[in-house]
Design a protein around this motif. Structure first.
Motif, PDB file in Angstrom:
ATOM      1  N   VAL A 109       0.840  -1.209   0.000  1.00 22.74           N
ATOM      2  CA  VAL A 109       0.000   0.000   0.000  1.00 22.74           C
ATOM      3  C   VAL A 109       0.872   1.256   0.000  1.00 22.74           C
ATOM      4  O   VAL A 109       0.628   2.198  -0.766  1.00 22.74           O
ATOM      5  CB  VAL A 109      -0.968  -0.014   1.206  1.00 22.74           C
ATOM      6  CG1 VAL A 109      -1.677   1.317   1.352  1.00 22.74           C
ATOM      7  CG2 VAL A 109      -1.976  -1.146   1.075  1.00 22.74           C
ATOM      8  N   ALA A 110       1.894   1.276   0.850  1.00 24.76           N
ATOM      9  CA  ALA A 110       2.789   2.440   0.900  1.00 24.76           C
ATOM     10  C   ALA A 110       3.536   2.606  -0.418  1.00 24.76           C
ATOM     11  O   ALA A 110       3.694   3.735  -0.904  1.00 24.76           O
ATOM     12  CB  ALA A 110       3.770   2.300   2.064  1.00 24.76           C
ATOM     13  N   GLY A 111       3.982   1.502  -0.997  1.00 17.81           N
ATOM     14  CA  GLY A 111       4.670   1.554  -2.287  1.00 17.81           C
ATOM     15  C   GLY A 111       3.786   2.124  -3.382  1.00 17.81           C
ATOM     16  O   GLY A 111       4.227   2.959  -4.187  1.00 17.81           O
ATOM     17  N   TRP A 163      -1.136  13.499  -0.440  1.00 16.09           N
ATOM     18  CA  TRP A 163       0.074  13.434   0.375  1.00 16.09           C
ATOM     19  C   TRP A 163      -0.243  13.012   1.809  1.00 16.09           C
ATOM     20  O   TRP A 163       0.584  12.370   2.461  1.00 16.09           O
ATOM     21  CB  TRP A 163       0.852  14.753   0.339  1.00 16.09           C
ATOM     22  CG  TRP A 163       0.188  15.900   1.029  1.00 16.09           C
ATOM     23  CD1 TRP A 163      -0.611  16.837   0.478  1.00 16.09           C
ATOM     24  CD2 TRP A 163       0.264  16.209   2.430  1.00 16.09           C
ATOM     25  NE1 TRP A 163      -1.047  17.722   1.441  1.00 16.09           N
ATOM     26  CE2 TRP A 163      -0.520  17.362   2.648  1.00 16.09           C
ATOM     27  CE3 TRP A 163       0.918  15.634   3.515  1.00 16.09           C
ATOM     28  CZ2 TRP A 163      -0.670  17.942   3.901  1.00 16.09           C
ATOM     29  CZ3 TRP A 163       0.769  16.212   4.765  1.00 16.09           C
ATOM     30  CH2 TRP A 163      -0.016  17.353   4.949  1.00 16.09           C
ATOM     31  N   VAL A 164      -1.428  13.337   2.295  1.00 20.23           N
ATOM     32  CA  VAL A 164      -1.821  12.959   3.655  1.00 20.23           C
ATOM     33  C   VAL A 164      -1.874  11.431   3.767  1.00 20.23           C
ATOM     34  O   VAL A 164      -1.368  10.842   4.726  1.00 20.23           O
ATOM     35  CB  VAL A 164      -3.186  13.593   4.041  1.00 20.23           C
ATOM     36  CG1 VAL A 164      -3.700  13.038   5.357  1.00 20.23           C
ATOM     37  CG2 VAL A 164      -3.069  15.104   4.073  1.00 20.23           C
ATOM     38  N   PHE A 165      -2.474  10.799   2.768  1.00 17.37           N
ATOM     39  CA  PHE A 165      -2.562   9.344   2.772  1.00 17.37           C
ATOM     40  C   PHE A 165      -1.190   8.702   2.608  1.00 17.37           C
ATOM     41  O   PHE A 165      -0.871   7.727   3.279  1.00 17.37           O
ATOM     42  CB  PHE A 165      -3.519   8.865   1.674  1.00 17.37           C
ATOM     43  CG  PHE A 165      -4.928   9.302   1.903  1.00 17.37           C
ATOM     44  CD1 PHE A 165      -5.711   8.702   2.879  1.00 17.37           C
ATOM     45  CD2 PHE A 165      -5.472  10.336   1.166  1.00 17.37           C
ATOM     46  CE1 PHE A 165      -7.015   9.110   3.103  1.00 17.37           C
ATOM     47  CE2 PHE A 165      -6.770  10.749   1.380  1.00 17.37           C
ATOM     48  CZ  PHE A 165      -7.549  10.138   2.348  1.00 17.37           C
ATOM     49  N   THR A 166      -0.369   9.268   1.734  1.00 16.05           N
ATOM     50  CA  THR A 166       0.980   8.734   1.530  1.00 16.05           C
ATOM     51  C   THR A 166       1.776   8.786   2.829  1.00 16.05           C
ATOM     52  O   THR A 166       2.416   7.797   3.207  1.00 16.05           O
ATOM     53  CB  THR A 166       1.708   9.507   0.411  1.00 16.05           C
ATOM     54  OG1 THR A 166       0.940   9.394  -0.790  1.00 16.05           O
ATOM     55  CG2 THR A 166       3.104   8.970   0.182  1.00 16.05           C
ATOM     56  N   THR A 174       3.809   1.833   7.816  1.00 15.44           N
ATOM     57  CA  THR A 174       4.834   0.857   7.412  1.00 15.44           C
ATOM     58  C   THR A 174       6.033   0.935   8.346  1.00 15.44           C
ATOM     59  O   THR A 174       6.555  -0.098   8.791  1.00 15.44           O
ATOM     60  CB  THR A 174       5.277   1.106   5.955  1.00 15.44           C
ATOM     61  OG1 THR A 174       4.133   1.023   5.104  1.00 15.44           O
ATOM     62  CG2 THR A 174       6.307   0.079   5.513  1.00 15.44           C
ATOM     63  N   LEU A 175       6.477   2.144   8.663  1.00 13.53           N
ATOM     64  CA  LEU A 175       7.609   2.311   9.576  1.00 13.53           C
ATOM     65  C   LEU A 175       7.269   1.804  10.974  1.00 13.53           C
ATOM     66  O   LEU A 175       8.111   1.181  11.638  1.00 13.53           O
ATOM     67  CB  LEU A 175       8.049   3.775   9.620  1.00 13.53           C
ATOM     68  CG  LEU A 175       8.657   4.310   8.317  1.00 13.53           C
ATOM     69  CD1 LEU A 175       8.891   5.817   8.418  1.00 13.53           C
ATOM     70  CD2 LEU A 175       9.929   3.571   7.955  1.00 13.53           C
TER      71      LEU A 175
END
Length: 122
Positions: free
Chosen positions: A51-53, A95-98, A105-106
């Motif tokens: 998802v993050a990718g 950008w908020v979702f990213t 993920t972190l």
């Protein structure tokens, strides 16, 4: 009906990603052994990393695309479809979702280090 099924699957994946990390935190505190299952933990990491990718690359989620195709121009009309859609989709800049996906993920990676999965005893 197909679009609603895709939406429910999408919701299940979101629950797995969000609930999975919360469950690991709670389970580590409560001493639940299953939260250290390596399969669960690495599958969870893979899901949020995917998802993050997607977000970092600016790629639309395939489930969102498939739901839109299956739905055509019609909004979610079923009871389940309306409620699940309302829970899943928010209005905010991309950008908020990213940032949120990368942060989750972190947090998942940090949790792998702080609450490491255990291999089965042989």
């Amino acid at each position: 009906m197909i679009a609603d099924a895709i939406l429910v699957v999408h919701f299940g994946i979101v629950l797995f990603i969000v609930g999975g990390l919360l469950a690991v935190w709670i389970g580590a505190w409560r001493g639940w052994a299953w939260v250290r299952n390596a399969w669960f933990r690495y599958l969870h990491l893979g899901a949020i990393a995917y998802v993050a990718g997607e977000a970092l690359l600016g790629v639309a989620c395939p489930l969102t695309v498939w739901e839109a195709i299956a739905r055509g121009a019609t909004p979610a009309e079923s009871f389940i479809g309306r409620w699940v859609r309302a829970l899943l989709f928010y209005r905010a800049p991309e950008w908020v979702f990213t940032v949120a996906y990368v942060a989750w993920t972190l947090a998942t990676l940090a949790t792998l280090r702080l609450v490491p999965p255990r291999r089965r005893a042989r």
